[in-house]
Design a protein around this motif. Structure first.
Motif, PDB file in Angstrom:
ATOM      1  N   ASN A 215       1.118  -1.321  -0.245  1.00  0.00           N
ATOM      2  CA  ASN A 215      -0.224  -0.113  -0.087  1.00  0.00           C
ATOM      3  C   ASN A 215       0.759   1.526  -0.082  1.00  0.00           C
ATOM      4  OD1 ASN A 215      -2.792  -0.629  -0.511  1.00  0.00           O
ATOM      5  ND2 ASN A 215      -2.284  -1.702   1.637  1.00  0.00           N
ATOM      6  N   ARG A 216       2.232   1.531   0.607  1.00  0.00           N
ATOM      7  CA  ARG A 216       3.120   2.722   0.783  1.00  0.00           C
ATOM      8  C   ARG A 216       3.574   2.862  -0.922  1.00  0.00           C
ATOM      9  NH1 ARG A 216       6.755   1.783   4.980  1.00  0.00           N
ATOM     10  NH2 ARG A 216       5.313   0.328   6.191  1.00  0.00           N
ATOM     11  N   ALA A 217       3.445   1.270  -1.359  1.00  0.00           N
ATOM     12  CA  ALA A 217       4.291   1.437  -2.419  1.00  0.00           C
ATOM     13  C   ALA A 217       3.143   2.671  -3.837  1.00  0.00           C
ATOM     14  CB  ALA A 217       4.674  -0.439  -2.847  1.00  0.00           C
ATOM     15  N   GLY A 218       1.903   2.369  -3.633  1.00  0.00           N
ATOM     16  CA  GLY A 218       1.624   2.789  -4.251  1.00  0.00           C
ATOM     17  C   GLY A 218      -0.240   2.118  -4.261  1.00  0.00           C
ATOM     18  N   GLY A 219       0.003   0.653  -3.652  1.00  0.00           N
ATOM     19  CA  GLY A 219      -1.343   0.110  -3.557  1.00  0.00           C
ATOM     20  C   GLY A 219      -2.399  -0.447  -4.968  1.00  0.00           C
ATOM     21  N   LEU A 220      -1.407  -0.405  -5.937  1.00  0.00           N
ATOM     22  CA  LEU A 220      -2.508  -0.204  -6.964  1.00  0.00           C
ATOM     23  C   LEU A 220      -2.963  -1.630  -7.742  1.00  0.00           C
ATOM     24  CD1 LEU A 220       0.772   1.125  -9.851  1.00  0.00           C
ATOM     25  CD2 LEU A 220      -1.644   2.372  -8.522  1.00  0.00           C
ATOM     26  N   ASP A 221      -3.287  -2.465  -6.829  1.00  0.00           N
ATOM     27  CA  ASP A 221      -3.595  -3.560  -7.255  1.00  0.00           C
ATOM     28  C   ASP A 221      -4.017  -4.675  -5.272  1.00  0.00           C
ATOM     29  OD1 ASP A 221      -4.841  -5.646  -8.279  1.00  0.00           O
ATOM     30  OD2 ASP A 221      -3.339  -6.878  -9.013  1.00  0.00           O
ATOM     31  N   ASN A 222      -5.292  -5.001  -5.776  1.00  0.00           N
ATOM     32  CA  ASN A 222      -5.802  -5.854  -4.794  1.00  0.00           C
ATOM     33  C   ASN A 222      -4.347  -6.572  -3.723  1.00  0.00           C
ATOM     34  OD1 ASN A 222      -8.877  -7.095  -6.546  1.00  0.00           O
ATOM     35  ND2 ASN A 222      -8.762  -5.209  -5.124  1.00  0.00           N
ATOM     36  N   ILE A 223      -4.120  -6.609  -2.850  1.00  0.00           N
ATOM     37  CA  ILE A 223      -3.081  -7.378  -1.716  1.00  0.00           C
ATOM     38  C   ILE A 223      -3.508  -8.483  -1.105  1.00  0.00           C
ATOM     39  CG2 ILE A 223      -1.204  -6.974  -0.382  1.00  0.00           C
ATOM     40  CD1 ILE A 223      -1.861  -3.785  -1.027  1.00  0.00           C
ATOM     41  N   THR A 224      -2.949  -9.665  -1.040  1.00  0.00           N
ATOM     42  CA  THR A 224      -3.110 -10.707  -0.581  1.00  0.00           C
ATOM     43  C   THR A 224      -2.145 -11.476  -0.142  1.00  0.00           C
ATOM     44  OG1 THR A 224      -5.426 -10.727  -1.468  1.00  0.00           O
ATOM     45  CG2 THR A 224      -5.406 -12.928  -0.102  1.00  0.00           C
ATOM     46  N   VAL A 225      -1.832 -11.938   1.119  1.00  0.00           N
ATOM     47  CA  VAL A 225      -0.908 -12.433   1.758  1.00  0.00           C
ATOM     48  C   VAL A 225      -0.774 -13.615   2.816  1.00  0.00           C
ATOM     49  CG1 VAL A 225       0.993 -10.892   0.781  1.00  0.00           C
ATOM     50  CG2 VAL A 225      -0.012 -11.460   3.773  1.00  0.00           C
ATOM     51  N   VAL A 226      -0.414 -15.198   2.156  1.00  0.00           N
ATOM     52  CA  VAL A 226      -0.731 -15.964   3.424  1.00  0.00           C
ATOM     53  C   VAL A 226       0.641 -16.289   3.974  1.00  0.00           C
ATOM     54  CG1 VAL A 226      -1.058 -18.347   3.793  1.00  0.00           C
ATOM     55  CG2 VAL A 226      -3.046 -17.028   2.266  1.00  0.00           C
ATOM     56  N   VAL A 227       1.115 -16.834   4.767  1.00  0.00           N
ATOM     57  CA  VAL A 227       2.489 -16.809   5.660  1.00  0.00           C
ATOM     58  C   VAL A 227       2.129 -18.050   6.756  1.00  0.00           C
ATOM     59  CG1 VAL A 227       4.496 -15.525   6.885  1.00  0.00           C
ATOM     60  CG2 VAL A 227       3.145 -14.266   5.657  1.00  0.00           C
ATOM     61  N   LEU A 228       3.445 -18.840   6.154  1.00  0.00           N
ATOM     62  CA  LEU A 228       3.354 -19.834   7.114  1.00  0.00           C
ATOM     63  C   LEU A 228       4.684 -20.193   7.843  1.00  0.00           C
ATOM     64  CD1 LEU A 228       2.298 -22.591   4.400  1.00  0.00           C
ATOM     65  CD2 LEU A 228       0.537 -21.272   6.243  1.00  0.00           C
ATOM     66  N   GLU A 229       4.961 -20.428   9.608  1.00  0.00           N
ATOM     67  CA  GLU A 229       6.128 -19.677   9.609  1.00  0.00           C
ATOM     68  C   GLU A 229       6.349 -21.186  10.239  1.00  0.00           C
ATOM     69  OE1 GLU A 229       5.748 -17.109  12.835  1.00  0.00           O
ATOM     70  OE2 GLU A 229       7.444 -17.209  13.393  1.00  0.00           O
ATOM     71  N   PHE A 230       8.012 -21.673  10.320  1.00  0.00           N
ATOM     72  CA  PHE A 230       7.775 -23.064  10.830  1.00  0.00           C
ATOM     73  C   PHE A 230       8.447 -23.127  11.700  1.00  0.00           C
ATOM     74  CE2 PHE A 230       6.606 -23.400   6.502  1.00  0.00           C
ATOM     75  CZ  PHE A 230       5.205 -24.329   6.409  1.00  0.00           C
ATOM     76  N   GLU A 231       8.025 -24.308  13.153  1.00  0.00           N
ATOM     77  CA  GLU A 231       9.075 -24.005  14.223  1.00  0.00           C
ATOM     78  C   GLU A 231       9.247 -26.096  14.668  1.00  0.00           C
ATOM     79  OE1 GLU A 231       6.732 -21.789  17.389  1.00  0.00           O
ATOM     80  OE2 GLU A 231       7.225 -20.734  15.740  1.00  0.00           O
ATOM     81  N   PRO A 232       9.753 -26.272  15.264  1.00  0.00           N
ATOM     82  CA  PRO A 232       9.822 -26.837  15.816  1.00  0.00           C
ATOM     83  C   PRO A 232       8.833 -27.481  16.574  1.00  0.00           C
ATOM     84  CG  PRO A 232      12.214 -26.466  16.280  1.00  0.00           C
ATOM     85  CD  PRO A 232      11.084 -25.458  15.689  1.00  0.00           C
ATOM     86  N   GLY A 233       8.122 -28.469  16.515  1.00  0.00           N
ATOM     87  CA  GLY A 233       6.901 -29.184  17.492  1.00  0.00           C
ATOM     88  C   GLY A 233       5.772 -29.175  16.748  1.00  0.00           C
TER      89      GLY A 233
END
Ligand code: MG
Length: 459
Positions: A215-233
């Protein structure tokens, strides 16, 4: 492996509505970036993820098949509703099976892996410019800024069957996986994505910061993110935001993005258009017997319809607006865009064919030139050349092989067939034949000189 899941979707700063959808339903995670006039993009991306979510636990081997199923569902839905004709969507999905991430991918959304501080792109964009870059016709840097970089050569909802890329990745503790629509990667340089993904304290913070960056860069398109973070367990930590923004199946048909539980934090006050909140009247019930049924459990969020008043086309070709109240007057922007893509694809095939033909013709012609010889003039002397006595766009189609000591000026008048000597005589099919012509010239010249000498001595 323990997985923390964060996600965010945002309309951005230029579009009227969010046509992206995300899925955060362990063990399946996905982003989809819809396209198509009016409300088609919304429907396509949500429908794709709903159908995908039915893949079932532990059946990663059915992932690609389920993507194809989603493709069929979009095509069927578009056939039954003129206002949805031409809709389509990208889809990038990750299915966790133990420590293995199974990726399925169509279109230009992306999957990245952050490992040991390095960002690796796991998917290939199915775009025209990426193909051009692969073929070496443009550089990678040009690919990132090319005005036509959003033209897709593969998407769901275009044709059947659809080819699905599959990538398995072994997750290690400390890894972070990012799924994102082009609203992120087209706005934010990969180095900034890397830094943000690495610096965030958890998956949800990473997702939020990445959306903020775009968005700070202009947000010219819809933005969607999914983040997966892996840890022991063991187990999965699904952030509230991820759960909230995820598409839910719940028997929904993906109509107008209504399957998303709540609006992203970008809209007008929810009460603004309460009267237009009920499902749009032109949404027909799904065909009987279909596994795609009308939205039941999840109401269309207030404000959604009004925000859909204007449709912004995703591909180059400008901005198109359409009015919700008169669906029949809606220009079939999706179809137009799709047809344009088809036309482009066909045109590309033609150009490709033509180029091949030209190359083949060029090679054939080159081989032909090597079998041709002719007698001409070089530096005032009779000479033997290989090729034909012509030029093509300034390039000589011949090369000097041998220059004799015979004066061209002396030989040329001796026979009418040698009058064109200056421009090169007709080609012959071997060097021996060309040599024979030179031998004849020499003999004729000698003959004439002897006759002349006899004449002058006798006279
Ligand atoms: Mg997009």
């Amino acid at each position: 492996m323990r997985i923390r899941v964060g996600a965010a979707t945002d309309v951005g700063r230029a579009r009227e509505r969010n046509e992206d959808s995300l899925l955060a339903a362990p063990p399946l995670y996905a982003v989809a970036d819809g396209m198509g006039g009016h409300r088609g993009g919304n429907v396509a991306s949500a429908l794709a993820l709903q159908v995908l979510s039915r893949v079932g636990d532990g059946s990663w081997d059915r992932l690609a098949d389920q993507v194809k199923e989603a493709n069929r569902a979009i095509l069927e839905r578009a056939q039954g509703d003129r206002s949805l004709s031409g809709m389509g969507t990208t889809l990038t999905a990750a299915f966790m099976e133990g420590d293995v991430i199974h990726l399925a991918h169509v279109g230009d959304s992306r999957a990245y892996l952050l490992r040991d501080g390095e960002l690796h792109r796991l998917t290939e964009d199915h775009t025209l410019v990426h193909r051009m870059a692969m073929e070496g016709r443009i550089t990678e840097a040009e690919e990132e800024t090319h005005p036509q970089r959003s033209i897709l050569i593969r998407a769901l909802g275009v044709e059947e069957p659809v080819e699905v890329d599959e990538v398995p990745v072994h997750a290690l503790a400390g890894d972070r996986i990012l799924l994102c629509s082009d609203g992120l990667h087209s706005m934010v340089p990969e180095e900034d994505i890397r830094r943000t993904l690495e610096a965030a304290s958890d998956a949800q913070e990473a997702a939020d910061h990445l959306v903020e960056l775009a968005n700070r860069a202009g947000g010219l398109d819809n933005i969607t993110v999914v983040v997966l973070e892996f840890e022991p367990g063991e187990g999965v930590d699904l952030a509230d935001r991820a759960a909230r923004d995820s598409v839910r199946d719940g028997g929904g048909d993906g109509g107008d993005g209504g399957a998303r539980a709540t609006e992203p934090d970008s809209g007008a006050p929810p009460s603004a258009d309460a009267e237009s909140a009920p499902a749009a009247p032109d949404v027909p019930p799904a065909p009987a017997g279909s596994d795609i049924t009308q939205i039941g459990a999840v109401p269309i969020p207030p404000g959604r319809v009004r925000r859909d008043d204007t449709a912004v086309m995703r591909a180059p070709g400008g901005t198109t607006t359409a009015t919700m109240s008169a669906p029949t007057t809606v220009p079939p922007t999706g179809t137009f865009q799709r047809n344009r893509k088809r036309r482009r694809r066909r045109l590309l095939a033609w150009i490709g064919g033509l180029v091949l033909l030209l190359v083949a013709a060029g090679v054939g012609f080159r081989l032909y030139l090597d079998t041709q010889w002719f007698v001409g003039v070089d530096g005032g002397k009779v000479a033997v050349f290989r090729g034909i006595p012509s030029e093509f766009i300034g390039a000589k189609l011949y090369g000097l092989v041998e220059r004799t000591d015979l004066s061209a000026a002396a030989v040329q008048p001796l026979r009418s067939s040698w009058q064109d000597l200056q421009g090169g005589l007709d080609p012959v099919s071997s060097k021996a034949k060309a040599d024979l012509i030179v031998t004849n010239m020499r003999a004729r010249l000698t003959e004439v000189r002897q006759t002349g000498a006899e004449k002058s001595t006798s006279g």
